[in-house]
Scaffold this motif. Structure first.
Motif, PDB file in Angstrom:
ATOM      1  N   LEU A 293       0.869  -1.165   0.000  1.00 51.04           N
ATOM      2  CA  LEU A 293       0.000   0.000   0.000  1.00 51.04           C
ATOM      3  C   LEU A 293       0.911   1.220   0.000  1.00 51.04           C
ATOM      4  O   LEU A 293       1.642   1.468   0.970  1.00 51.04           O
ATOM      5  CB  LEU A 293      -0.889  -0.021   1.236  1.00 51.04           C
ATOM      6  N   ASP A 294       0.893   1.956  -1.090  1.00 47.43           N
ATOM      7  CA  ASP A 294       1.720   3.154  -1.236  1.00 47.43           C
ATOM      8  C   ASP A 294       1.021   4.322  -0.551  1.00 47.43           C
ATOM      9  O   ASP A 294      -0.055   4.750  -0.973  1.00 47.43           O
ATOM     10  CB  ASP A 294       1.918   3.446  -2.728  1.00 47.43           C
ATOM     11  N   ILE A 295       1.623   4.851   0.513  1.00 47.06           N
ATOM     12  CA  ILE A 295       1.008   5.932   1.296  1.00 47.06           C
ATOM     13  C   ILE A 295       1.738   7.259   1.114  1.00 47.06           C
ATOM     14  O   ILE A 295       1.539   8.198   1.888  1.00 47.06           O
ATOM     15  CB  ILE A 295       0.959   5.564   2.795  1.00 47.06           C
ATOM     16  N   SER A 296       2.574   7.349   0.094  1.00 45.64           N
ATOM     17  CA  SER A 296       3.429   8.528  -0.090  1.00 45.64           C
ATOM     18  C   SER A 296       2.636   9.810  -0.324  1.00 45.64           C
ATOM     19  O   SER A 296       3.141  10.911  -0.072  1.00 45.64           O
ATOM     20  CB  SER A 296       4.396   8.301  -1.263  1.00 45.64           C
ATOM     21  N   MET A 297       1.401   9.670  -0.796  1.00 44.66           N
ATOM     22  CA  MET A 297       0.593  10.857  -1.100  1.00 44.66           C
ATOM     23  C   MET A 297      -0.211  11.377   0.093  1.00 44.66           C
ATOM     24  O   MET A 297      -0.900  12.386   0.005  1.00 44.66           O
ATOM     25  CB  MET A 297      -0.366  10.557  -2.266  1.00 44.66           C
ATOM     26  N   ILE A 298      -0.123  10.688   1.246  1.00 44.71           N
ATOM     27  CA  ILE A 298      -0.912  11.089   2.417  1.00 44.71           C
ATOM     28  C   ILE A 298      -0.047  11.909   3.370  1.00 44.71           C
ATOM     29  O   ILE A 298       0.928  11.408   3.937  1.00 44.71           O
ATOM     30  CB  ILE A 298      -1.472   9.853   3.161  1.00 44.71           C
ATOM     31  N   ASP A 299      -0.380  13.181   3.526  1.00 47.11           N
ATOM     32  CA  ASP A 299       0.332  14.035   4.476  1.00 47.11           C
ATOM     33  C   ASP A 299      -0.097  13.696   5.903  1.00 47.11           C
ATOM     34  O   ASP A 299      -1.235  13.332   6.151  1.00 47.11           O
ATOM     35  CB  ASP A 299       0.016  15.512   4.187  1.00 47.11           C
ATOM     36  N   ARG A 300       0.821  13.825   6.826  1.00 51.58           N
ATOM     37  CA  ARG A 300       0.550  13.595   8.246  1.00 51.58           C
ATOM     38  C   ARG A 300      -0.100  12.230   8.495  1.00 51.58           C
ATOM     39  O   ARG A 300      -1.075  12.114   9.221  1.00 51.58           O
ATOM     40  CB  ARG A 300      -0.336  14.705   8.798  1.00 51.58           C
ATOM     41  N   PHE A 301       0.428  11.199   7.842  1.00 52.55           N
ATOM     42  CA  PHE A 301      -0.136   9.852   7.979  1.00 52.55           C
ATOM     43  C   PHE A 301      -0.209   9.429   9.440  1.00 52.55           C
ATOM     44  O   PHE A 301      -1.213   8.875   9.904  1.00 52.55           O
ATOM     45  CB  PHE A 301       0.699   8.846   7.184  1.00 52.55           C
ATOM     46  N   GLU A 302       0.871   9.688  10.176  1.00 52.46           N
ATOM     47  CA  GLU A 302       0.931   9.270  11.579  1.00 52.46           C
ATOM     48  C   GLU A 302      -0.169   9.913  12.416  1.00 52.46           C
ATOM     49  O   GLU A 302      -0.697   9.286  13.341  1.00 52.46           O
ATOM     50  CB  GLU A 302       2.303   9.590  12.187  1.00 52.46           C
ATOM     51  N   GLU A 303      -0.537  11.160  12.084  1.00 52.07           N
ATOM     52  CA  GLU A 303      -1.592  11.855  12.820  1.00 52.07           C
ATOM     53  C   GLU A 303      -2.969  11.340  12.426  1.00 52.07           C
ATOM     54  O   GLU A 303      -3.856  11.172  13.275  1.00 52.07           O
ATOM     55  CB  GLU A 303      -1.527  13.362  12.563  1.00 52.07           C
ATOM     56  N   GLN A 304      -3.155  11.085  11.141  1.00 51.21           N
ATOM     57  CA  GLN A 304      -4.452  10.620  10.666  1.00 51.21           C
ATOM     58  C   GLN A 304      -4.738   9.177  11.071  1.00 51.21           C
ATOM     59  O   GLN A 304      -5.893   8.816  11.318  1.00 51.21           O
ATOM     60  CB  GLN A 304      -4.525  10.736   9.134  1.00 51.21           C
ATOM     61  N   PHE A 305      -3.690   8.365  11.126  1.00 50.03           N
ATOM     62  CA  PHE A 305      -3.879   6.936  11.386  1.00 50.03           C
ATOM     63  C   PHE A 305      -2.949   6.468  12.514  1.00 50.03           C
ATOM     64  O   PHE A 305      -2.028   5.679  12.289  1.00 50.03           O
ATOM     65  CB  PHE A 305      -3.630   6.127  10.112  1.00 50.03           C
ATOM     66  N   PRO A 306      -3.190   6.940  13.725  1.00 56.17           N
ATOM     67  CA  PRO A 306      -2.298   6.592  14.834  1.00 56.17           C
ATOM     68  C   PRO A 306      -2.324   5.101  15.182  1.00 56.17           C
ATOM     69  O   PRO A 306      -1.293   4.545  15.584  1.00 56.17           O
ATOM     70  CB  PRO A 306      -2.835   7.446  15.986  1.00 56.17           C
ATOM     71  N   THR A 307      -3.470   4.456  15.055  1.00 56.76           N
ATOM     72  CA  THR A 307      -3.557   3.026  15.378  1.00 56.76           C
ATOM     73  C   THR A 307      -2.732   2.202  14.407  1.00 56.76           C
ATOM     74  O   THR A 307      -1.981   1.297  14.812  1.00 56.76           O
ATOM     75  CB  THR A 307      -5.023   2.557  15.342  1.00 56.76           C
ATOM     76  N   ILE A 308      -2.856   2.497  13.122  1.00 57.49           N
ATOM     77  CA  ILE A 308      -2.093   1.771  12.101  1.00 57.49           C
ATOM     78  C   ILE A 308      -0.605   2.055  12.247  1.00 57.49           C
ATOM     79  O   ILE A 308       0.234   1.157  12.110  1.00 57.49           O
ATOM     80  CB  ILE A 308      -2.592   2.141  10.685  1.00 57.49           C
ATOM     81  N   THR A 309      -0.269   3.297  12.536  1.00 64.15           N
ATOM     82  CA  THR A 309       1.131   3.664  12.740  1.00 64.15           C
ATOM     83  C   THR A 309       1.738   2.858  13.884  1.00 64.15           C
ATOM     84  O   THR A 309       2.832   2.296  13.762  1.00 64.15           O
ATOM     85  CB  THR A 309       1.251   5.166  13.032  1.00 64.15           C
TER      86      THR A 309
END
Length: 530
Positions: A293-309
């Motif tokens: 799953l390429d997530i390079s286009m999602i800014d602030r991934f860690e903030e948006q998806f803390p559980t997955i992170t």
């Protein structure tokens, strides 16, 4: 002996919604296999689908649900579900649940697969299930009895009236217990624990369906099992769910060379219905190709998806490379115990809600984030129904009539991991008649266990769990073999297309046998303003 008005077996969203909406006059027991937090509802990441956006309407939600489920629904139930969605969200807000909001203070609505609008309401980014379950648990009445770590192994059916009047359970030490009540409600989740690769809590293994079947209830459409496309995949094993909301924010599925997997495969590409995406990813894995799953286009991934992170960090997956290794796994059962519009089964006094039940709202493939909505909807609907009923003064318990024959000598049961591996290999994402026949032949070696109506009192919890898993595996395999078409989450390589004749048929199983029952259509024309 304490007598209950309602015995609720299970502790997920449907069970807790029901318990919260029953009148104060009800004496309630909630009894659960593990702890009240060990369920799929607590794990849910995405959110609740509801037409609450300015440009959205229940009619649009209805259409997306029907399309994703390949037109195999109870249309009236779907319409009721989507129309009730905004009311349920408003009720949760008023009761104190704090949904995520955007910069303007409005509900922050997410997009998920097969939805035509942003309509996913969520909490804590990707921790919606946890937030909702904590909220529902915190609002429970203090006089509700909650028993954890109880394995319910039998429904008590009155020998004369044939009404369900209670349950038998084993505590954590294997001691037998019996509980009696006016109504028994099964809200025990799905069947993910029957497969070696699953997003489900390990305790979820089809127990409610096995209980109902062994008591004589009708079971329907067990061939329709959804496999979620994106589970975190490491060294041949999965380590948790990667929410569809990640793709809703723009992430793409790519192969090891960086090529888009879903490009040209469906008009919605990465947000195609789950059965389509899961099939494509399964074929990639079958060809020994890595999938990411390429997530390079999602800014602030860690903030948006803390559980997955946090899940990736725990499992040693660095997000610096902006790609997450994924694979499809068993996620949700669309079939289950046959029920009417308020959850009543074919046995008097027995109800089923949530994933354990087959209401017809999911068709052949559930639309993303309709599961939490279903639990809230039917939990409240059943509560309203029961609140209107007169509470009987007592349940007549026959003396010495509830026991069955003593246990008999039977061959050893298979290991759970062996069963899970065979289910994944022969009744998984893509099925064939020959592979299903191989599985059927293997399961038939244990028919003495599955078909025997012996007493279960003396068996251990571990033995009973394996017996129930075998029972449900046989129901799934039989239905999958009988449906000679591909529809929604049921993919038959030897029957790759949908068949209009089969669209009219429910496969109903009970102790009385197998019935190919004509579906009762209730079509509703939904008007949509331009």
């Amino acid at each position: 002996m304490k007598m209950y008005n309602c015995i609720i077996v299970g502790s997920g969203i449907a069970a807790m919604q029901l318990a919260n909406h029953l009148n104060d006059q009800f004496c309630i027991l909630v009894i659960t296999k593990s702890t009240k937090r060990a369920n799929n509802s607590y794990r849910a990441q995405g959110g609740i689908a509801s037409a609450v956006g300015k440009e959205d309407k229940p009619a649009f939600h209805y259409q997306d649900t029907i399309k994703a489920g390949c037109d195999f629904h109870n249309e009236k139930e779907v319409l009721n579900l989507v129309e009730n969605g905004p009311k349920l969200i408003e009720q949760l807000k008023k009761s104190g649940l704090d949904f995520d909001k955007d910069n303007d203070g409005q509900l922050d609505l997410g997009m998920e697969g097969a939805h035509g609008q942003k309509r996913i309401v969520h909490c804590g980014g990707d921790a919606t299930g946890k937030y909702i379950m904590e909220h529902l648990n915190s609002t429970l009445r203090h006089d509700i009895d909650i028993l954890e770590n109880r394995f319910v192994y039998e429904l008590i059916i009155h020998p004369t009236t044939k009404k369900c009047i209670g349950i038998k359970a084993k505590d954590k030490n294997g001691q037998n217990e019996s509980y009696f009540g006016h109504q028994v409600i099964l809200a025990m989740g799905g069947i993910g624990g029957l497969f070696s690769i699953t997003s489900n809590d390990p305790s979820v293994a089809g127990d409610g369906i096995a209980l109902a079947y062994r008591a004589g209830a009708e079971i329907v459409d067990m061939e329709f099992i959804q496999f979620h496309p994106t589970l975190l995949y490491l060294k041949g094993k999965t380590a948790g769910l990667i929410s569809e909301a990640v793709r809703g924010e723009g992430a793409h599925l790519i192969d090891e060379s960086g090529k888009s997997i879903m490009s040209g495969k469906h008009p919605m590409e990465d947000l195609a219905p789950r059965h389509i995406v899961a099939k494509e990813l399964y074929q990639q894995r079958l060809a020994k190709k890595e999938v990411y799953l390429d997530i390079s286009m999602i800014d602030r991934f860690e903030e948006q998806f803390p559980t997955i992170t946090a899940m990736c960090q725990t499992n040693g997956v660095s997000l610096k490379e902006k790609k997450i290794p994924v694979a499809p796994g068993c996620h949700f059962l669309m079939g289950g115990i046959a029920v009417n519009s308020v959850g009543k089964t074919s046995i008097d006094g027995l109800y089923a809600i949530g994933e354990t039940a087959s209401t017809g709202v999911h068709g052949a493939n559930r639309l993303a984030s309709n599961s939490l909505l279903e639990g809230l909807h039917y939990g409240q609907r059943l509560a309203n129904h029961l609140n209107e009923q007169l509470i009987q003064e007592e349940v007549v318990i026959p003396y010495n009539d509830l026991t069955k024959d003593m246990t008999v000598n039977l061959p050893p049961l298979p290991d759970k991991e062996e069963l899970r591996a065979k289910m994944m290999a022969y009744a998984g994402i893509i099925r064939t008649s020959s592979e299903l026949k191989t599985l059927q032949d293997w399961l038939s070696e244990y028919d003495e266990w599955i078909l025997n109506d012996m007493s279960l009192d003396e068996y251990s919890t571990e033995t009973l769990q394996r017996l129930f898993m075998l029972q449900v595996a046989k129901l799934i395999t039989t239905s999958a073999q009988l449906r000679e078409e591909s529809r929604g989450a049921h993919n038959r390589e030897d029957y790759p297309t949908e068949d209009e004749r089969w669209r009219q048929i429910h496969i109903v199983q009970s102790k009385k046998g197998i019935e190919m029952r004509e579906r009762q259509h209730e079509y509703h024309q939904v008007e949509i303003n331009a």
